[in-house]
Scaffold this motif. Sequence first.
Motif, PDB file in Angstrom:
ATOM      1  N   ARG A 140       0.883  -1.179   0.000  1.00  0.00           N
ATOM      2  CA  ARG A 140       0.000   0.000   0.000  1.00  0.00           C
ATOM      3  C   ARG A 140       0.910   1.215   0.000  1.00  0.00           C
ATOM      4  N   GLU A 142       1.278   3.994   1.193  1.00  0.00           N
ATOM      5  CA  GLU A 142       0.774   4.821   2.296  1.00  0.00           C
ATOM      6  C   GLU A 142       1.291   6.259   2.149  1.00  0.00           C
ATOM      7  N   VAL A 149       7.708  -1.014  10.940  1.00  0.00           N
ATOM      8  CA  VAL A 149       6.772  -1.917  10.260  1.00  0.00           C
ATOM      9  C   VAL A 149       5.327  -1.724  10.735  1.00  0.00           C
ATOM     10  N   MET A 150       5.137  -0.793  11.663  1.00  0.00           N
ATOM     11  CA  MET A 150       3.778  -0.557  12.163  1.00  0.00           C
ATOM     12  C   MET A 150       2.918   0.060  11.049  1.00  0.00           C
ATOM     13  N   ARG A 151       3.469   1.002  10.328  1.00  0.00           N
ATOM     14  CA  ARG A 151       2.791   1.507   9.130  1.00  0.00           C
ATOM     15  C   ARG A 151       3.804   1.510   8.002  1.00  0.00           C
ATOM     16  N   GLY A 152       3.960   0.339   7.402  1.00  0.00           N
ATOM     17  CA  GLY A 152       4.893   0.204   6.297  1.00  0.00           C
ATOM     18  C   GLY A 152       4.144   0.369   4.983  1.00  0.00           C
ATOM     19  N   MET A 157       0.631  -9.658   5.624  1.00  0.00           N
ATOM     20  CA  MET A 157      -0.746  -9.771   6.117  1.00  0.00           C
ATOM     21  C   MET A 157      -1.219 -11.213   5.965  1.00  0.00           C
ATOM     22  N   GLU A 412      -4.248  -1.172  15.495  1.00  0.00           N
ATOM     23  CA  GLU A 412      -5.132  -2.144  14.830  1.00  0.00           C
ATOM     24  C   GLU A 412      -4.299  -3.303  14.306  1.00  0.00           C
ATOM     25  N   VAL A 413      -4.428  -4.457  14.945  1.00  0.00           N
ATOM     26  CA  VAL A 413      -3.638  -5.618  14.512  1.00  0.00           C
ATOM     27  C   VAL A 413      -4.456  -6.582  13.653  1.00  0.00           C
ATOM     28  N   GLY A 414      -5.760  -6.412  13.629  1.00  0.00           N
ATOM     29  CA  GLY A 414      -6.572  -7.283  12.783  1.00  0.00           C
ATOM     30  C   GLY A 414      -7.960  -6.700  12.600  1.00  0.00           C
ATOM     31  N   GLN A 415      -8.640  -7.161  11.562  1.00  0.00           N
ATOM     32  CA  GLN A 415     -10.016  -6.702  11.344  1.00  0.00           C
ATOM     33  C   GLN A 415     -10.799  -7.789  10.625  1.00  0.00           C
ATOM     34  N   PHE A 417     -14.579  -8.592   8.673  1.00  0.00           N
ATOM     35  CA  PHE A 417     -15.678  -7.891   8.000  1.00  0.00           C
ATOM     36  C   PHE A 417     -16.743  -8.872   7.527  1.00  0.00           C
ATOM     37  N   GLY A 447      -8.550  -9.947   8.111  1.00  0.00           N
ATOM     38  CA  GLY A 447      -7.121  -9.653   7.950  1.00  0.00           C
ATOM     39  C   GLY A 447      -6.381  -9.548   9.275  1.00  0.00           C
ATOM     40  N   ILE A 448      -5.134 -10.022   9.273  1.00  0.00           N
ATOM     41  CA  ILE A 448      -4.244  -9.792  10.423  1.00  0.00           C
ATOM     42  C   ILE A 448      -2.976  -9.138   9.889  1.00  0.00           C
ATOM     43  N   GLY A 449      -2.578  -8.037  10.506  1.00  0.00           N
ATOM     44  CA  GLY A 449      -1.314  -7.399  10.141  1.00  0.00           C
ATOM     45  C   GLY A 449      -0.203  -8.111  10.895  1.00  0.00           C
ATOM     46  N   ARG A 452       2.830  -5.855  11.651  1.00  0.00           N
ATOM     47  CA  ARG A 452       2.423  -4.804  12.598  1.00  0.00           C
ATOM     48  C   ARG A 452       2.180  -5.387  13.999  1.00  0.00           C
TER      49      ARG A 452
END
Length: 574
Positions: A140, A142, A149-152, A157, A412-415, A417, A447-449, A452
């Motif tokens: 992504r 970003e 690696v928290m927001r890479g 994933m 946020e380590v996972g989401q 839906f 998803g799991i990061g 992250r």
Amino acid sequence: MRTSQFLISTLKEDPKEAAVESHRLMLRAGMIRQIASGVYTWLPTGMRVLSKVSRIVREEMDKTGALEIAMPMVQPADLWKESGRYTKYGPELCRFKDRKENEFALGPTHEEVVTDIARREVKSARQLPLCLYQIQNKFRDEIRPRFGVMRGREFLMKDAYSFHTTHESLEKTYQDMYDAYSRVFTRMGLEFRPVEADTGSIGGNHSHEFQALADAGEDVIAWSDGSQYAANIEMAEALAPAYDRGAPGEAYSEVATPGCHTVDEAAASLGLDSKKVLKSLIVHGPKKEDGSYELVMFCLCGNHELNEVKAIKIPGIDDPLEMATEEEIQAFTGAHTGSLGPVGFKGRIIIDRTADRMSNFACGANKTGFHLVNVNWDRDVPSYEVMDIRNVEEGDPSPDGQGTLHLRKGIEVGQVFMLGTKYSEAMKATVKDENGKDIPMIMGCYGIGVTRAIAAVIEQHHDDRGIIWPEEIAPFKVAIVAIKPTKSEPVRLAAEKLYADLQKAGVEVIYDDRDERPGVMFADMELMGVPHIVTIGDKSLANGKIEYKLRKTGDKEELDADSALDAILAKLGK
Ligand code: ATP
Ligand code: MG
């Protein structure tokens, strides 16, 4: 593993680029190295942790019955055009062409690719439910890669996608995934909360995020002290106040507030609390035929913040949310951004539920350098809509009516839906129902990061000496530090023997045989976060002892050299 055969890449100095502890420690412990903004290599120490976390994720996914696949990172743009996300996804989607001018994108997520697989491979409704997953690098682009690696931009994933014929079946898999995620994060040693979440660009109508609690988090979660309620602040509803609006007093009047651009400046100039001053913001509404936008005013109580996720969901508000430019505002109201208000505003006005209870308040006069005081809704602003458009605050009542809300930062380590049929309808991924009619498959995605989540573990588990790994994901379980083995044959022999015995017992052990100064070796093992550290030195060995230290608590203990193996195995629960 002997350090002499391993790549120990620890750094003595703090890297300047690291703004959060996990980034600093991952660099210092030699876990990762950046090669481009937001793009990292995982060095051997880091890779050992990454493999362990991936294994936990794989084990828990397999337990749910999900099937592992490997989808390509390179995705044809045509699939994204089919789903309608090629234009919608924005510049985070990295697009490129091959030599034949075919358009592609680097996968930031895989709904399109997996829906394409399902429409080709699933022949009958009897093959459902089906859940497919992979553990794979995403890209992504970003806007602000940061915190390591928290927001890479490239990150690992685990993404899973499920297909169903009924909503009940989706609900079951959603719950299975929710439970599997809870097990994954518990095994990783994370303190986390599942919270109600917005569905963002992925879509769908029901979602939870798994938030690791940490001050370095970029998300804010609201939780109730009187119930199980917990939600991302993006979603948490701000209830209408329990009190009524006060009665209007004298007519409004104009007051000069020269140079005041913010609510606080205006409040100070007027001698009022900022709660008595209205905050007025102008955003883009629907696009007009000439390409310009209708303008919409949002009004909030001066001490409240606009919630952009709630704002975007209002029909008629442009998505993504765009603040009107200074020129647009000047042209429409004749005033500067700092002097706006609803009195006489000629566009749609949406006011927050708390702002709705304000009376005899101050607001901008739509005349640069002036405010109005003693303004009242209805009397002075005849037309407006009342909605929940603000962020909740610490101390607000919980939206479920039980308890008070508190705020905490989360990573946020996972989401998970419930997607519904957004992709299957657009891409015609159908199966036949019992009447032979084509129905779109109902989908979920999860998803799991992975990378992250590792940073999140470090945020929660470190001290001033370095990382403190939870046992299950530590790169090594035991470290052996031998003091001057080249000068003392008994030390060398004892260290070699313990190393061999631990290996034989199946323990992941790192034997520091670098013959460095003891302090250096010990500091490295503590920095790398090895949970159990054994030191073998001449003096104590002469008394038949070796020294043991538990990294987590710092507790030290002397072990009998002869029975050290059993004592260490007992500490490892073996
Ligand atoms: P964020 O809101 O943090 O940008 P997201 O909601 O867009 O993340 P999802 O699409 O839900 O992310 O992706 C699944 C998981 O991938 C996230 O829960 C997160 O743990 C991880 N993730 C997303 N973006 C990144 C990133 N840039 N770097 C590392 N991990 C990420
Ligand atoms: Mg997310």
